[in-house]
Each structure stands twice: as C-alpha cells, then as structure tokens.
Motif scaffolding. Sequence first.
Motif, mmCIF file in Angstrom:
data_model
loop_
_atom_site.group_PDB
_atom_site.id
_atom_site.type_symbol
_atom_site.label_atom_id
_atom_site.label_comp_id
_atom_site.label_asym_id
_atom_site.label_seq_id
_atom_site.Cartn_x
_atom_site.Cartn_y
_atom_site.Cartn_z
ATOM 1 N N GLN A 67 10.436 3.412 14.413
ATOM 2 C CA GLN A 67 9.302 2.734 14.379
ATOM 3 C C GLN A 67 9.907 2.102 13.033
ATOM 4 O O GLN A 67 10.236 2.374 12.222
ATOM 5 C CB GLN A 67 7.923 3.894 13.953
ATOM 6 C CG GLN A 67 7.287 4.614 15.016
ATOM 7 C CD GLN A 67 6.534 5.521 14.494
ATOM 8 O OE1 GLN A 67 6.592 6.593 14.263
ATOM 9 N NE2 GLN A 67 4.818 5.181 15.127
ATOM 10 N N GLU A 71 5.217 -0.593 7.760
ATOM 11 C CA GLU A 71 4.507 -0.582 8.259
ATOM 12 C C GLU A 71 3.539 0.452 8.828
ATOM 13 O O GLU A 71 2.587 1.162 9.033
ATOM 14 C CB GLU A 71 4.661 -1.802 9.764
ATOM 15 C CG GLU A 71 4.704 -2.668 9.552
ATOM 16 C CD GLU A 71 5.900 -3.530 9.659
ATOM 17 O OE1 GLU A 71 6.362 -4.678 9.543
ATOM 18 O OE2 GLU A 71 7.179 -2.567 9.067
ATOM 19 N N ASN A 72 4.616 1.484 9.257
ATOM 20 C CA ASN A 72 4.439 2.571 10.145
ATOM 21 C C ASN A 72 4.309 3.584 9.629
ATOM 22 O O ASN A 72 4.584 5.318 8.766
ATOM 23 C CB ASN A 72 4.933 3.634 10.947
ATOM 24 C CG ASN A 72 4.146 2.268 11.982
ATOM 25 O OD1 ASN A 72 2.969 2.133 12.758
ATOM 26 N ND2 ASN A 72 4.856 0.651 12.841
ATOM 27 N N SER A 73 4.566 3.668 7.297
ATOM 28 C CA SER A 73 5.103 4.307 6.435
ATOM 29 C C SER A 73 4.276 6.266 6.782
ATOM 30 O O SER A 73 4.896 6.930 6.445
ATOM 31 C CB SER A 73 5.113 4.226 5.483
ATOM 32 O OG SER A 73 3.766 3.784 4.856
ATOM 33 N N LEU A 74 2.610 5.511 6.596
ATOM 34 C CA LEU A 74 2.173 7.376 6.607
ATOM 35 C C LEU A 74 2.118 8.087 8.029
ATOM 36 O O LEU A 74 2.247 9.206 7.578
ATOM 37 C CB LEU A 74 0.648 6.784 6.988
ATOM 38 C CG LEU A 74 0.058 6.264 5.781
ATOM 39 C CD1 LEU A 74 -1.374 5.955 5.620
ATOM 40 C CD2 LEU A 74 0.185 7.613 4.349
ATOM 41 N N ASP A 75 2.782 7.461 9.224
ATOM 42 C CA ASP A 75 2.808 8.564 10.048
ATOM 43 C C ASP A 75 4.694 9.512 10.274
ATOM 44 O O ASP A 75 4.832 10.265 10.105
ATOM 45 C CB ASP A 75 3.287 7.463 11.705
ATOM 46 C CG ASP A 75 1.639 6.706 12.100
ATOM 47 O OD1 ASP A 75 0.751 8.062 11.646
ATOM 48 O OD2 ASP A 75 1.294 6.957 12.678
ATOM 49 N N ILE A 76 5.672 7.605 9.511
ATOM 50 C CA ILE A 76 7.073 8.714 9.392
ATOM 51 C C ILE A 76 7.413 9.622 8.499
ATOM 52 O O ILE A 76 7.950 10.124 8.583
ATOM 53 C CB ILE A 76 7.719 6.857 9.570
ATOM 54 C CG1 ILE A 76 7.743 5.465 10.589
ATOM 55 C CG2 ILE A 76 9.197 7.117 8.547
ATOM 56 C CD1 ILE A 76 8.365 4.464 10.052
ATOM 57 N N ARG A 78 5.514 11.479 7.242
ATOM 58 C CA ARG A 78 5.400 12.765 7.735
ATOM 59 C C ARG A 78 6.293 13.443 7.656
ATOM 60 O O ARG A 78 6.716 14.963 7.758
ATOM 61 C CB ARG A 78 3.536 12.850 7.905
ATOM 62 C CG ARG A 78 3.072 13.264 8.111
ATOM 63 C CD ARG A 78 1.691 12.892 8.739
ATOM 64 N NE ARG A 78 0.332 12.626 7.541
ATOM 65 C CZ ARG A 78 0.308 12.035 8.518
ATOM 66 N NH1 ARG A 78 -0.224 10.604 9.472
ATOM 67 N NH2 ARG A 78 -1.341 10.859 7.610
ATOM 68 N N LYS A 79 7.142 13.107 8.626
ATOM 69 C CA LYS A 79 8.632 13.517 9.016
ATOM 70 C C LYS A 79 9.711 13.511 8.894
ATOM 71 O O LYS A 79 10.846 13.313 8.663
ATOM 72 C CB LYS A 79 8.974 12.819 10.244
ATOM 73 C CG LYS A 79 7.876 13.503 11.810
ATOM 74 C CD LYS A 79 8.479 11.831 13.319
ATOM 75 C CE LYS A 79 7.535 10.685 12.701
ATOM 76 N NZ LYS A 79 7.950 10.444 15.026
ATOM 77 N N ARG A 149 7.291 20.538 4.211
ATOM 78 C CA ARG A 149 6.697 19.698 5.705
ATOM 79 C C ARG A 149 7.394 19.741 6.901
ATOM 80 O O ARG A 149 7.074 19.728 8.324
ATOM 81 C CB ARG A 149 6.469 18.823 5.334
ATOM 82 C CG ARG A 149 4.975 17.524 4.028
ATOM 83 C CD ARG A 149 4.544 16.720 4.009
ATOM 84 N NE ARG A 149 5.116 15.520 3.833
ATOM 85 C CZ ARG A 149 4.850 14.499 3.162
ATOM 86 N NH1 ARG A 149 3.532 14.711 3.716
ATOM 87 N NH2 ARG A 149 6.080 13.326 2.804
#
Length: 304
Positions: A67, A71-76, A78-79, A149
């Motif tokens: 990804q 742009e997709n930092s919030l989703d990324i 988390r991992k 996490r």
Amino acid sequence: MSQWIVETEGMTRRFGTRISVDDVSLRVPEGKIYGFLGPNGAGKTTSIKMLLGLIRPDAGIIRLFGQPMPENSLDILRKVGSLVENPSYYGHLTGYKNLKILATLLGLPDSRIDEVLAIVRLTESAKEKVGGYSLGMKQRLGLASALLRKPQLLILDEPTNGLDPAGIQEIRQLMLTLTREQGLTILLSSHLLSEVDTIADEIGIINGGKLVFQGGLVTLQKQSQKVLHLAVDRPEEAARTLAEQGIGVECRGRTILVSLEGKTPLMQAQIFKALSGFNILEVKETAKSLEDIFLELTGKGASL
C-alpha cells in the motif's frame, strides 16, 4: 499483495541544497531480517523516517504491505513497530507503568504488557524504575513498546548503539527469535557490517544517500574474489608475457597480481608454465573479506 513488505522507488529527500537520500529503491522481503547498512550520515535515519511517515519524500514512491505511503498511513502503521534513535520513557516510573501508559493510549489489554515484557526478558525488572535500568534494558524496553501492537514489521534504527558485546548479542538473539518464531519482518539499520552479517538475510548498503548494494550476503561474498600475488625478478616483462596469453594482470612494484575469478586449476597451472623463464620469489593467494568489500563500497577507511 507484493512479495515485498517494504518497497520504494526513487525515494529522495533534500534538506536545502543537500540531498540526504538520493533515488533509493529498497526491497525488503517478508519474514526476513534486512540489514540497512551505511556510515553515520549516509541517509539511513532519514530513509527510515520517510518509511514511517515522519517526514515526506521530495520524490519517489513508498509502499508498505503493498500500500502507498503516506496515503494509507493509518492502516499501515497499525502493523508497524519502530524504534528510531533513542527510545523515550519516563525514568521516574517503572518499566511496567511506562508500557501501561502506551497500552492505554492504544486501547490494549494489560495482558499484552505481560506478554511483551516476557518476550524481551524484562519480567523480573518490570516493577523497577526505568531510571535505574542499564542501557541494554532501556533498549529492550523500547523494543517492548514497539511490539505492543503485535506488528508484522519491525523497523529498528541502530538498536545496538552504545551497547556492550553482551547487550549486542542479546538484541541479536531477540531479533532472530522474533523472525523465526513469530514471523516478523525486521528492517535493521547499522553502521557496522559485523553487527548484522550473522543475522541478516538480505542487506542494503547506503553511502552518501545512494544505495550502492542490495542483495543477499552470498551475492556480496561473490565480490570477494581470490587474487594471486607473484613476486618476480622482471615484473613488467612477466606481466607482458601473461597479457600476451590473454591473462589480465596488475603490477605493484615487483609483484604482479592475477585474478583467479573463474580460473580452473588447469588455467592456474598455465600461469606458472608461462612464467617458467622467470625467477618467482614469492607466491601468495588472498581474498577480500566482507568487511573489506563493505569499506570499499562506503569509501571509508578502517573505522566508520
């Protein structure tokens, strides 16, 4: 999804007129330890900060888990767990309470605190104030924070900096355990090849902001070709004799150097046959060490 957990294309960052990271394309495979190597000031920390979205690149593409970032930092993110520069902590609080604050912010149960303390072997010191921890213990507490996490990717910037040999070995063993037993992908930066060559599956070497090597250690070792050193009485004439037979040579004073890369024992015998008319004073075979190759790629002397 891409086979690469971390993938960049032409990642570039400038600070004023200085280019800190210059057209870097990283490939970090899943479930492996990737050693990100280079001397201090080479661009390692700046690269890591771009991967984590802490600073933006001036050019290029960054993808984590296939990804695009940021742009997709919030989703990324988390991992992703990270330890960049010195870990932050409250010295007047215990190790457990430091992790409790972070776990509360992340909405994680107290049971996860106990799990990460066990992973980094700090359970017995959990109720002690962090101000009294050794440097190695503080680094392990930082790792515990990064693991809270249950990340799939761990990014560590010089995690063994300042540690004694025992502390370095402890962090190394912990990284191996995390990869082998939990399947984590680890990107580990260091300025010393010796700190990662025993654990890294792949390495990338950055120097002056540019990626000068990327691949497996086996690939780097192939650059460690054997060289035959022959001290002869008439070196220039001997060199011409070998050159006439298509054998590449280099003269250094009274010694001629012949690369043995790709040469069979029969071909090596032909070298000595060609030099039968010369007085050979000394014969020596050498090969560059991995450290020699690393220092050549980074343009440094004996110390980084």
